[in-house]
Design an enzyme around this catalytic site. Sequence first.
Site, PDB file in Angstrom:
ATOM      1  N   HIS A   8      51.354  38.935  46.393  1.00  0.00           N
ATOM      2  CA  HIS A   8      51.478  39.773  45.202  1.00  0.00           C
ATOM      3  C   HIS A   8      52.140  41.123  45.511  1.00  0.00           C
ATOM      4  O   HIS A   8      52.646  41.775  44.618  1.00  0.00           O
ATOM      5  CB  HIS A   8      50.121  39.963  44.501  1.00  0.00           C
ATOM      6  CG  HIS A   8      49.201  40.907  45.182  1.00  0.00           C
ATOM      7  ND1 HIS A   8      48.285  40.515  46.142  1.00  0.00           N
ATOM      8  CD2 HIS A   8      49.044  42.243  45.047  1.00  0.00           C
ATOM      9  CE1 HIS A   8      47.605  41.562  46.563  1.00  0.00           C
ATOM     10  NE2 HIS A   8      48.049  42.628  45.908  1.00  0.00           N
ATOM     11  N   ASP A  38      48.000  33.634  48.065  1.00  0.00           N
ATOM     12  CA  ASP A  38      48.414  35.033  48.032  1.00  0.00           C
ATOM     13  C   ASP A  38      48.908  35.494  49.407  1.00  0.00           C
ATOM     14  O   ASP A  38      48.559  36.568  49.884  1.00  0.00           O
ATOM     15  CB  ASP A  38      47.293  35.947  47.533  1.00  0.00           C
ATOM     16  CG  ASP A  38      47.816  37.330  47.142  1.00  0.00           C
ATOM     17  OD1 ASP A  38      49.026  37.455  46.867  1.00  0.00           O
ATOM     18  OD2 ASP A  38      47.023  38.292  47.134  1.00  0.00           O
ATOM     19  N   SER A 116      46.679  46.579  49.634  1.00  0.00           N
ATOM     20  CA  SER A 116      46.856  45.129  49.625  1.00  0.00           C
ATOM     21  C   SER A 116      47.933  44.725  50.606  1.00  0.00           C
ATOM     22  O   SER A 116      48.958  45.396  50.738  1.00  0.00           O
ATOM     23  CB  SER A 116      47.274  44.651  48.235  1.00  0.00           C
ATOM     24  OG  SER A 116      46.236  44.811  47.325  1.00  0.00           O
TER      25      SER A 116
END
Length: 166
Positions: A8, A38, A116
């Site tokens: 992402h 992911d 992230s």
Amino acid sequence: GRILTAFHVIEDRNQIDVILGSGRRLSARLVGTAPHLDLALLQIDAPKEELFSLPLGDSRALEVGQKVIAIGNPIGLHNTLTLGVISALNRTAGDMPVELQDAMIQTDAAINPGSSGGPLLNSAGEVIGINRAVIENAQNLGFAVPIHFARRVISDLIEMGHPYRP
């Protein structure tokens, strides 16, 4: 020069740049993706002396209460490190792909927006997860994709650009 990160983070990007610890910015090439996990694998060309690999640990041997270290770039603050513990295992958080439901590592190490894709490390400095998500309006509640999910697909990402799925 391969870098494992969260899908992402690079999704919908035309250009992917990586900033080394020295502050040098390099263009990265996308090697492969596993959106259902992911995960994305990038490649950069840099001299060996500028690259530092991190060993991959065993996320199947984790225990609640174990110390962890999260590394990321929250709100653009380069090379941020936070400490915490594993608060729970086998969690689902928000909109998770089916493959990640009941699989995530939950930690109280601060994983803020912008963190992230960074590594979640054990106290031996081994990567045990890839930082993925935080729950909005919750303090000290972050999640990471267990590294054993990545271990299963890394060679496929290198060879085919995607995981092999029969």
